[in-house]
Design an enzyme around this catalytic site. Structure first.
Site, mmCIF file in Angstrom:
data_model
loop_
_atom_site.group_PDB
_atom_site.id
_atom_site.type_symbol
_atom_site.label_atom_id
_atom_site.label_comp_id
_atom_site.label_asym_id
_atom_site.label_seq_id
_atom_site.Cartn_x
_atom_site.Cartn_y
_atom_site.Cartn_z
ATOM 1 N N ASP A 209 44.289 -53.924 11.565
ATOM 2 C CA ASP A 209 45.561 -53.309 11.203
ATOM 3 C C ASP A 209 46.595 -53.490 12.311
ATOM 4 O OD1 ASP A 209 47.101 -51.355 9.432
ATOM 5 O OD2 ASP A 209 47.101 -50.286 11.350
ATOM 6 N N GLU A 259 46.420 -58.388 10.364
ATOM 7 C CA GLU A 259 47.698 -58.042 9.746
ATOM 8 C C GLU A 259 48.786 -58.414 10.741
ATOM 9 O OE1 GLU A 259 49.953 -54.257 7.629
ATOM 10 O OE2 GLU A 259 48.733 -53.919 9.420
#
Length: 535
Positions: A209, A259
């Protein structure tokens, strides 16, 4: 014929179809209104029948769930709302028995304010070793009453919060998500241990993330628009972190997907060098409008930025943060931008669904891997959430302007005639389901050969068994009409997508493998329709 993905091992990730599960909203196994691991385990046969190669779980760790689980209190513990660590281990093993790999989500930029480290930092006070694990600083101004710098938030609102002793701590997201100090060796050691913990439990990969945010300018200098380098995005120190992670992953034959939102293609590609991340999310297609020229340019740019490092592209139309595809494509503005989200945007859902069907065939025919967010295979639209039920902090931090992301996180409908559409058995789901969602239920779509679910199942079966899909070259074909995308893959596979206002003549072919909608009476491809051909 291409070898089925389940027979590939070392490079399975280069052309995999990966299904994203948002655990709170997938299936409720214990009837408390919240999706859980028991619910997922019961639905694993559904995922196997769908034909996916892997499942990516958004965070299932212990969390106060202020930001949907991205505020992690303990990376080694499953949140009781979802189940137990033993259940997670069973799920990983059971999925693997069905030929489905598991990818977990790691959130390295920040932790929850309930994490043991942060609680210890608050208790220890200024100048303590505990505070060095985070970004605590005195404030500016005569009495330290102003934040240490002007950094913009990834959500709306401030990036600094002042504690009782007068110091401020950094949080690029919500105040409940304090940023870690990645210049501290203990932070690096801890996350390397967390990676080993999950690889040893059988996960095949890790999604990272906010992968470009970890390292910060040590001076915490003010942000100046248009001036490089950015003080907290894409710092050069990140690459050493990911090289150390890659060494761990290689030990377990694990895979990373980062990401990474970066406009500079050369800097984006650095994260995909052979000794760093295997793949990174491609957000260009996700935000691209449904326009032929823009789509072609996005596809070309994506393939070009991956080519120098030999990494496969990833393709995604929607995820747990983004307006659902069927809704987005039914609007006047078919692109996506967080800054333009608003309540009450008019949508032609029939048009959006037709385009979403065509987009599914487009993405599944492109070189590389594909991510499918739960419910996309059902054609779910964005749901309107009553104001008093919205939970996403983006809504509150925007002072009610941003609708938030809950509309794409509504629990799935499994059974048209069951309470809560079969999501759970006893309690109302944590987010309300629209009253007209019976038509989207899995059981109803399973009985309809023209449904979105039938389209996805057929497409994934062909992708597994027919030659030309997945990793490999793409060659654009010339067309007579403007607004038509046509490209060839290896072995005579051709994909044609018509975005023009008039029907398109198909190129010469031996047979039609699959179409997103019926051809017209003259065998032409209607507007907003895609087809796979074998030439």
């Amino acid at each position: 014929m291409a070898a089925p993905h389940s027979q590939r091992t070392d490079d399975w990730w280069r052309d995999a179809v990966i299904y994203q599960v948002y655990p709170r909203s997938f299936a409720d196994g214990d009837g408390d209104g919240t999706g859980d691991l028991a619910g997922v385990r019961a639905r694993l046969p559904y995922l196997a029948e769908l034909g996916v190669d892997a499942v990516w779980f958004t965070p299932w760790y212990l969390s106060p769930l202020v930001d949907g689980g991205y505020d992690v209190a303990d990376y080694r513990t499953i949140d009781p709302a979802f189940g137990t660590l033993a259940e997670a281990e069973k799920l990983i093993a059971e999925a693997r028995g069905l030929g489905i790999r598991v990818i977990v989500d790691i959130v390295p930029n920040h932790v929850s304010d309930q994490h043991a480290w942060f609680r210890a930092a608050l208790a220890a006070g200024p100048g303590s070793p505990e505070r060095e694990l985070f970004h605590f600083r005195p404030g500016r101004g005569e009495n330290g009453e102003l934040p240490p710098n002007n950094w913009p938030s990834q959500f709306s609102g401030r990036t600094w919060t002042r504690v009782e002793d007068g110091e401020w701590y950094l949080h690029l997201f919500t105040p409940e998500q304090p940023d870690l100090n990645w210049a501290h060796p203990a932070v690096r050691r801890e996350h390397e241990d967390v990676l080993r913990f999950w690889f040893e439990r059988g996960v095949a990969g890790v999604r990272i993330d906010s992968a470009a945010l970890l390292a910060k300018d040590p001076a915490l200098a003010d942000f100046v628009e248009g001036v490089d380098p950015h003080p907290y995005i894409d710092q050069d120190e990140l690459h050493d972190i990911y090289r150390s992670w890659r060494a761990i992953a290689d030990t377990y034959q694990g895979v990373f997907v980062g990401e990474v939102w970066l406009p500079d293609s050369e800097r984006f590609a650095r994260y995909l060098r052979p000794d760093e991340l295997h793949t990174a999310f491609n957000f260009n297609l996700l935000s691209c409008p449904w326009e032929a020229d823009r789509l072609r340019r996005t596809i070309d740019d994506t393939l070009a930025e991956h080519a120098p490092v030999g990494a496969p592209a990833t393709w995604v139309l929607c995820n747990h943060d983004v307006t659902r595809t069927a809704t987005r494509y039914g609007r006047a503005d078919t692109g996506f931008d967080f800054a333009t989200k608003a309540f009450g945007t008019p949508t032609d859902l029939d048009l959006g669904t037709r385009r979403a069907r065509a987009a599914a065939l487009l993405t599944l025919a492109l070189p590389g891997s594909v991510y499918v967010y739960q419910g996309e295979e059902l054609g779910l639209p964005e749901a309107d959430i009553p104001l008093d039920r919205i939970q996403d902090p983006m809504h509150a931090r925007s002072e009610g302007v941003d609708p938030g992301r809950d509309g794409c996180r509504v629990p799935l409908p499994w059974s048209a005639d069951a309470p809560w559409y079969g999501f759970g058995s006893a309690s109302e789901p944590w987010l309300p389901q629209p009253r007209d969602w019976a038509r989207y239920a899995v059981d109803r779509q399973q009985a309809d050969p023209e449904s979105m679910l039938a389209l996805y199942r057929t497409a994934l079966a062909l992708r597994r068994t027919e030659d030309g899909f997945g990793d490999g070259p793409l060659t654009w074909l010339s067309t007579e009409e403007d607004g038509v995308l046509a490209f060839a893959r290896t072995g005579g596979l051709v994909c044609v997508v018509n975005l023009a206002r008039t029907p398109a003549v198909l190129p010469p072919h031996e047979r039609i493998l699959l179409a997103s909608g019926p051809l017209d009476a003259e065998g032409r491809l209607p507007q907003d329709t895609a087809v796979w051909l074998r030439s």
